[in-house]
Design a protein around this motif. Structure first.
Motif, PDB file in Angstrom:
ATOM      1  N   PRO A 113      61.114  96.480  45.890  1.00 45.02           N
ATOM      2  CA  PRO A 113      60.302  97.003  47.000  1.00 45.02           C
ATOM      3  C   PRO A 113      59.497  95.897  47.669  1.00 45.02           C
ATOM      4  O   PRO A 113      58.983  94.985  47.009  1.00 45.02           O
ATOM      5  CB  PRO A 113      59.382  98.011  46.312  1.00 45.02           C
ATOM      6  CG  PRO A 113      59.351  97.600  44.882  1.00 45.02           C
ATOM      7  CD  PRO A 113      60.688  97.019  44.583  1.00 45.02           C
ATOM      8  N   VAL A 114      59.433  95.966  48.993  1.00 46.09           N
ATOM      9  CA  VAL A 114      58.725  94.942  49.766  1.00 46.09           C
ATOM     10  C   VAL A 114      57.227  95.157  49.622  1.00 46.09           C
ATOM     11  O   VAL A 114      56.729  96.281  49.840  1.00 46.09           O
ATOM     12  CB  VAL A 114      59.136  94.994  51.249  1.00 46.09           C
ATOM     13  CG1 VAL A 114      58.388  93.931  52.050  1.00 46.09           C
ATOM     14  CG2 VAL A 114      60.634  94.801  51.375  1.00 46.09           C
ATOM     15  N   VAL A 115      56.533  94.135  49.278  1.00 46.40           N
ATOM     16  CA  VAL A 115      55.080  94.214  49.126  1.00 46.40           C
ATOM     17  C   VAL A 115      54.439  93.803  50.448  1.00 46.40           C
ATOM     18  O   VAL A 115      54.683  92.687  50.938  1.00 46.40           O
ATOM     19  CB  VAL A 115      54.602  93.286  47.988  1.00 46.40           C
ATOM     20  CG1 VAL A 115      53.087  93.356  47.850  1.00 46.40           C
ATOM     21  CG2 VAL A 115      55.290  93.674  46.683  1.00 46.40           C
ATOM     22  N   LYS A 116      53.648  94.717  51.029  1.00 44.14           N
ATOM     23  CA  LYS A 116      53.003  94.424  52.316  1.00 44.14           C
ATOM     24  C   LYS A 116      51.830  93.472  52.111  1.00 44.14           C
ATOM     25  O   LYS A 116      51.058  93.615  51.162  1.00 44.14           O
ATOM     26  CB  LYS A 116      52.507  95.718  52.959  1.00 44.14           C
ATOM     27  CG  LYS A 116      53.643  96.657  53.335  1.00 44.14           C
ATOM     28  CD  LYS A 116      53.083  97.904  53.993  1.00 44.14           C
ATOM     29  CE  LYS A 116      54.200  98.852  54.398  1.00 44.14           C
ATOM     30  NZ  LYS A 116      53.661 100.073  55.028  1.00 44.14           N
ATOM     31  N   ALA A 117      51.725  92.544  53.032  1.00 41.94           N
ATOM     32  CA  ALA A 117      50.633  91.571  52.956  1.00 41.94           C
ATOM     33  C   ALA A 117      49.310  92.245  53.316  1.00 41.94           C
ATOM     34  O   ALA A 117      49.237  93.018  54.274  1.00 41.94           O
ATOM     35  CB  ALA A 117      50.912  90.409  53.890  1.00 41.94           C
ATOM     36  N   LYS A 118      48.301  91.966  52.554  1.00 41.20           N
ATOM     37  CA  LYS A 118      46.994  92.562  52.815  1.00 41.20           C
ATOM     38  C   LYS A 118      46.355  91.915  54.034  1.00 41.20           C
ATOM     39  O   LYS A 118      46.409  90.699  54.200  1.00 41.20           O
ATOM     40  CB  LYS A 118      46.087  92.366  51.593  1.00 41.20           C
ATOM     41  CG  LYS A 118      46.577  93.125  50.360  1.00 41.20           C
ATOM     42  CD  LYS A 118      45.617  92.908  49.213  1.00 41.20           C
ATOM     43  CE  LYS A 118      46.085  93.669  47.977  1.00 41.20           C
ATOM     44  NZ  LYS A 118      45.184  93.464  46.840  1.00 41.20           N
ATOM     45  N   LYS A 119      45.758  92.770  54.857  1.00 45.36           N
ATOM     46  CA  LYS A 119      45.092  92.257  56.061  1.00 45.36           C
ATOM     47  C   LYS A 119      43.768  91.590  55.670  1.00 45.36           C
ATOM     48  O   LYS A 119      43.091  92.021  54.743  1.00 45.36           O
ATOM     49  CB  LYS A 119      44.808  93.405  57.026  1.00 45.36           C
ATOM     50  CG  LYS A 119      46.070  94.021  57.592  1.00 45.36           C
ATOM     51  CD  LYS A 119      45.708  95.123  58.566  1.00 45.36           C
ATOM     52  CE  LYS A 119      46.952  95.748  59.162  1.00 45.36           C
ATOM     53  NZ  LYS A 119      46.611  96.846  60.115  1.00 45.36           N
ATOM     54  N   ALA A 120      43.447  90.556  56.416  1.00 45.85           N
ATOM     55  CA  ALA A 120      42.202  89.837  56.153  1.00 45.85           C
ATOM     56  C   ALA A 120      41.017  90.728  56.466  1.00 45.85           C
ATOM     57  O   ALA A 120      40.965  91.389  57.507  1.00 45.85           O
ATOM     58  CB  ALA A 120      42.136  88.574  57.007  1.00 45.85           C
TER      59      ALA A 120
END
Length: 339
Positions: free
Chosen positions: A286-293
């Motif tokens: 599963p693709v892990v979404k990058a956390k927004k700053a």
């Protein structure tokens, strides 16, 4: 009558003790017998000492382990060359895994066959050829005249024989050889000849394993029963239990064919499943979404600018603003007092 009485009196007198003509052997210190003058060597045993040679042929054989075969094949020409100097034949049998040494008609040294026997025994016990040859050469010197020129002043053949006998008892010869080498070096010093060498000699301790390694597979003994094991079922008993015994030959053959076909179908199915595995794509992670700053903490640009200015002023040597104000106030007070 007086004469015979005198003769009887003389006969009755005790005979004087016989004086022994043997001279008493002078007591000699054993250390003097064991010491050898410097530079003295035992004369070699030549053909002139035994011109007629040996009357009978002597031979000795010994077995060697399989892992020594490669090394013995390499060093065997050297063994034959060393023994041929004393007219002793050496044969290596790789099929039986044995080494044999025999005397010839030209052999004149009776002890040569004994040294050859010890040589092949040392080779069979994983002793290198050069080391075994040097050891037996020194042993030969000791046999000829209890000389100490090679190994040091000690009790003749006893120490050298100990190396060979311990090797036969599966004790590595390096321990005894090291002791002999130290004794040889100590014998060169005339001051140490009369002293004890125990402090210089190494002391090797044997390591006895208290716990025996347990085998991986343990054989568990079954409980004893006086009754014999049950008799295995025969083929007829199995057919009677399954009902095949009452079937006709044609029915039996048909059943066998059906069983063979069922086994073949299962094998084909398994083979097909293995082939189809290559066409099944692997499961993707599963693709892990990058956390927004996080925007909660805002950067204060003006505060950073002030810090930079203050740092520049400090580098240039300028005083801070508060100190400047204090100096100005002090100067004004001084001017007012003068007025």
């Amino acid at each position: 009558m007086a004469a015979p009485r005198e003769a009887e009196a003389v006969a009755e007198q005790p005979a004087p003790p016989k004086r022994s003509h043997k001279k008493k052997a002078a007591k000699v210190d054993e250390s003097e017998l064991l010491t050898v003058p410097d530079g003295w060597k035992e004369p070699a045993f030549t053909r002139e000492d035994n011109p007629k040679g040996l009357l009978e042929e002597s031979s000795f054989a010994t077995l060697f382990p399989k892992y020594r075969e490669a090394y013995l094949k390499e060093c065997w020409p050297l063994v034959q060359k060393a023994l041929s100097e004393h007219y002793v034949n050496a044969t290596l049998d790789l099929i039986e895994g044995s080494m044999t040494v025999t005397t010839t008609k030209k052999t004149f040294d009776p002890y040569a066959i004994i040294r050859a026997r010890d040589l092949i025994k040392l080779l069979a016990r994983s002793v290198p050829f050069e080391q075994a040859l040097e050891l037996l050469t020194n042993c030969y010197i000791m046999v000829q005249g209890n000389t100490v020129s090679a190994l040091g002043p000690f009790s003749g053949l006893k120490e050298v024989r100990k190396v060979v006998l311990d090797t036969m008892k599966n004790i590595h010869p390096i321990y005894n050889i090291k002791t002999l080498m130290i004794k040889r070096e100590l014998s060169k010093d005339p001051e140490l000849r009369s002293q004890s060498w125990e402090r210089f000699l190494p002391k090797f301790k044997r390591k006895n394993l208290k716990k025996r390694k347990e085998p991986k597979k343990k054989n568990v003994k079954k409980e004893y029963t006086p009754f014999p094991p049950p008799q295995p079922e025969s083929q007829i008993d199995k057919e009677l239990a399954s009902g095949e015994y009452f079937l006709k030959e044609s029915q039996k053959k048909r059943k066998q064919v059906e069983e063979i076909k069922a086994k073949q179908a299962d094998a084909i199915k398994k083979r097909q499943e293995e082939r189809n595995k290559a066409f099944i794509p692997p499961k993707e992670k599963p693709v892990v979404k990058a956390k927004k700053a996080s925007t909660e903490k805002k950067i204060d640009i003006e505060a950073i600018k002030e810090k930079v200015k203050n740092a520049k002023k400090k580098k240039l040597g300028a005083l801070p603003v508060e100190e400047v104000k204090l100096k100005i106030a002090a100067d004004e007070k001084k001017k007012k007092k003068k007025k």
